[in-house]
Enzyme design. Structure first.
Site, PDB file in Angstrom:
ATOM      1  N   HIS A  33       0.821  -1.219   0.000  1.00 56.54           N
ATOM      2  CA  HIS A  33       0.000   0.000   0.000  1.00 56.54           C
ATOM      3  C   HIS A  33       0.850   1.263   0.000  1.00 56.54           C
ATOM      4  O   HIS A  33       0.316   2.362  -0.194  1.00 56.54           O
ATOM      5  CB  HIS A  33      -0.980  -0.011   1.176  1.00 56.54           C
ATOM      6  CG  HIS A  33      -0.381   0.331   2.506  1.00 56.54           C
ATOM      7  ND1 HIS A  33       0.011  -0.623   3.422  1.00 56.54           N
ATOM      8  CD2 HIS A  33      -0.111   1.529   3.082  1.00 56.54           C
ATOM      9  CE1 HIS A  33       0.477  -0.031   4.507  1.00 56.54           C
ATOM     10  NE2 HIS A  33       0.416   1.283   4.326  1.00 56.54           N
TER      11      HIS A  33
ATOM     12  N   ASP B 130       0.006  -7.747   1.671  1.00 56.69           N
ATOM     13  CA  ASP B 130       0.450  -6.352   1.642  1.00 56.69           C
ATOM     14  C   ASP B 130       1.981  -6.222   1.654  1.00 56.69           C
ATOM     15  O   ASP B 130       2.540  -5.557   2.510  1.00 56.69           O
ATOM     16  CB  ASP B 130      -0.153  -5.607   2.836  1.00 56.69           C
ATOM     17  CG  ASP B 130       0.041  -4.092   2.741  1.00 56.69           C
ATOM     18  OD1 ASP B 130       0.138  -3.573   1.616  1.00 56.69           O
ATOM     19  OD2 ASP B 130       0.110  -3.442   3.796  1.00 56.69           O
TER      20      ASP B 130
ATOM     21  N   SER C 295       4.302   2.654   8.139  1.00 62.22           N
ATOM     22  CA  SER C 295       3.876   1.593   7.221  1.00 62.22           C
ATOM     23  C   SER C 295       5.049   1.014   6.443  1.00 62.22           C
ATOM     24  O   SER C 295       5.933   1.744   5.986  1.00 62.22           O
ATOM     25  CB  SER C 295       2.851   2.143   6.229  1.00 62.22           C
ATOM     26  OG  SER C 295       1.603   2.317   6.831  1.00 62.22           O
TER      27      SER C 295
END
Length: 665
Positions: A261, A328, A412
């Protein structure tokens, strides 16, 4: 349960010779600095973002953290710059750009071509933050498409051309990166004066600097593996975290593991607008403070190629709103080698499903200097926002001496390491927050799911890239450059580290020497029942283990006057006198597992749950009767048992099945 020592791995020599195009900057000083020239240059004003633009960009989401806005700017160094003739016959050109109230600026080039012998620098108005030099070698695989951030609202481009230079100058700018947050720590040392004021935007108060002890004790290598990076879309600049990661060839291939992402790239995509920052961290522990002193320097690289990503797989792809593709992950190979001066650690990893009982995550929350968060309870399987089933780890963070590290926007893609200091996942998101750090968890895509579970193509798997030797090992330790090195190195490869009593197992040896001799001790502690118990073959096959237990394995590799030792452990599970072996029962789920002695058995379909539980040495410790129902859940209490490994044997005709239970009572 004792943790398995599986691998001390190093193979195949790779000597780093450097690659001049691997760095954005080649160092040195601008000509005007060396000659003490003071040139008056007019500023080209770049429209700053409106307050509404910044307000919209400042909306915080942990999964996507904006730090900058891209503004159009059609400028040419040749046409818009200020040219002067130097006393020695050489020429210089200056182009000054200003965008009010920016904390930093970066340049995005439509074209970047310099003549042979010419050089270009970019620096802040106070001349404290300098990047460059750039020259005709700033091309090829690592074509200069853009620059890193430069401190302040004003930057100056200085071009120098020696006398009789031959070649083309074509430096054209089509965008300016306007940074409004997320680099306060990084830019603080380049400001005019010695500011000790708290920064307006920074990581939250509970975060722990990687310079803090005891939190950082034993984690220095992993700290050196973690990086900070920016990426762009047509309108914004974002930040994420990632890590340099090792592969079984140990050849310093410049792989970066991060989250899908973070830019949502696809396999085989050539990245543009990505900037990778190394060693963005403080040199002293500053709990609950942010009077920044991160290491100075311009240790950066740009762009790369996506080798594999969950976005190119079929697992939960395309995801629905607020979900991620599969587990992910994205694996990126940089265009050139990482300079040894960056001291990058190529982190180890674990693709197995063994217990992850403690560890850390190292990350850049809010784009700040590197932080460390600690966990001391088992990672548990979960599905992120209703996406791919059990493709993620859930973690709860623990308080430590200097704070209670959590994660924030910008974290992230950061790695989570287990107790063996190996990567077991990368951050997708979560709810952890400093105001209530005990209550909310974070969620990391499983490394084990990244391996092959996202799809069948090489563009959806880590395996082809991180195990190019095809030895199918469960885990690999990390290394610094020059990776394989010049000394004798060796490895043990296994398809599995757990077998049943009476089964055969194959071993594989590896070394960076083509003339090595091999000496295996396949039963170091003399448990017995091993045939053969020693071998001089490189790859002993069909070794029989007749007795249950834990077996230490030692491989000694010799070449000339050098010797390399590597060991591992395998577990041989007991079976009863029926001779039936352990198989997975796909109609039964045990949760939580690991557990504290209380757990549930969930039936899928019509299954006869009569059976028994055995301990590690094959003794029956509990029996079940008449649990034959459809689609039901049964609660089991073993809190009176000692902590350890237990095996569930179900009388589910036509055979027996086992399910591993780990009690941590």
């Amino acid at each position: 349960m004792n943790e398995l020592k599986k691998l001390f791995f190093a193979a195949f020599i790779f000597i780093f010779t450097g690659n001049i195009s691997s760095q954005i900057s080649f160092g040195g000083q601008p000509y005007s600095f060396k000659k003490n020239l003071n040139i008056s240059v007019n500023s080209h004003l770049i429209n700053q973002p409106s307050q509404n633009e910044i307000k919209i960009a400042s909306i915080e989401r942990k999964e996507a953290y904006k730090v900058g806005i891209l503004k159009s700017a059609e400028l040419s160094l040749s046409k818009n710059g200020t040219w002067i003739q130097n006393l020695d016959g050489s020429k210089s050109c200056f182009l000054k750009l200003k965008s009010p109230f920016a904390i930093g600026l970066s340049l995005f080039f439509k074209s970047f071509i310099l003549p042979e012998g010419a050089e270009l620098f970019i620096y802040s108005e106070n001349k404290k933050h300098i990047i460059g030099k750039f020259n005709s070698r700033s091309k090829g695989n690592n074509q200069l498409t853009h620059t890193q951030i430069v401190q302040g609202e004003t930057l100056i481009i200085e071009y120098y051309e020696p006398l009789k230079t031959i070649g083309t100058l074509k430096v054209e700018i089509n965008k300016i990166g306007y940074f409004f947050r997320g680099f306060e720590d990084y830019l603080e040392p380049f400001k005019t004066g010695n500011s000790n004021q708290l920064l307006n935007t920074r990581a939250d108060f509970c975060q722990v600097d990687v310079a803090c002890a005891p939190e950082n004790v034993g984690w220095s290598e992993q700290i050196d593996a973690v990086i900070h990076f920016t990426y762009t879309d047509p309108n914004y600049i974002y930040v994420c975290s990632g890590s340099v990661i090792n592969n079984t060839s140990q050849d310093c291939t410049p792989y970066i593991l991060t989250a899908w992402h973070c830019g949502e790239p696809t396999a085989n995509q050539n990245l543009s607008g990505y900037t990778w920052y190394w060693n963005y961290q403080k040199t002293s522990c500053q709990p609950s403070s942010n009077t920044a002193n991160p290491s100075k320097g311009n240790q950066t690289m740009i762009n790369g190629v996506v080798k594999a990503t969950s976005g190119s797989g079929t697992l939960n792809n395309p995801p629905s709103s607020n979900q991620v593709a599969g587990s992910d992950f994205t694996l990126i190979e940089l265009n050139t080698s990482i300079p040894t001066s960056y001291n990058a650690f190529f982190a180890g990893w674990d693709k197995g499903n063994s217990l992850n009982s403690s560890g850390v995550s190292i990350h850049h929350p809010d784009g700040s200097a590197k932080k460390i968060s600690t966990y001391n309870s088992n990672l548990t399987s979960t599905s992120y926002n209703g996406g791919a089933f059990n493709a993620h780890w859930e973690v709860y963070w623990d308080p430590t001496t200097n704070g209670h590290g959590v994660t924030e926007p910008g974290s992230s893609g950061s790695p989570i390491f287990n107790q063996d200091k190996r990567i077991v996942g990368q951050l997708s998101g979560g709810s952890s927050i400093c105001s209530n750090p005990d209550w909310y968890p974070d969620v990391y895509g499983k490394f084990s799911s990244n391996w092959t579970n996202n799809g069948t193509s090489t563009g959806a798997q880590l395996e082809p890239w991180l195990d190019p030797l095809g030895i199918n090992i469960n885990n690999l330790d990390g290394t610094y450059s020059p990776c394989g090195g010049n000394s004798l190195n060796c490895i043990i490869g296994l398809y599995t580290d757990t077998i049943n009593e009476g089964e055969l197992i194959d071993f594989f040896g590896g070394s960076n020497s083509s003339s090595a001799s091999w000496n295996w001790n396949l039963d170091v502690n003399g448990v017995g029942g091993v045939s053969p118990s020693t071998s001089t073959n490189q790859n002993p096959a069909a070794v029989l283990y007749s007795n249950p237990g834990s077996f230490d394995i030692l491989l000694t590799v010799s070449s000339g006057q050098s010797t390399c030792l590597v060991d591992t452990v395998i577990t041989v599970l007991p079976i009863d006198n029926t001779g039936l072996k352990m198989v997975n029962h796909n109609k039964l789920e045990i949760f939580p597992n690991p557990n504290n002695g209380c757990f549930s058995l969930k039936v899928k379909g019509n299954v006869n749950l009569s059976g028994s539980i055995y301990n590690q040495i094959g003794q029956k410790v509990k029996t079940f009767k008449e649990l034959n129902q459809t689609n039901s859940t049964f609660e089991i209490n073993m809190t009176n048992m000692d902590a350890g490994l237990y095996y569930l044997k179900l009388n589910d005709a036509p055979g027996y099945s086992y399910k591993l239970i780990i009690s941590r009572n």
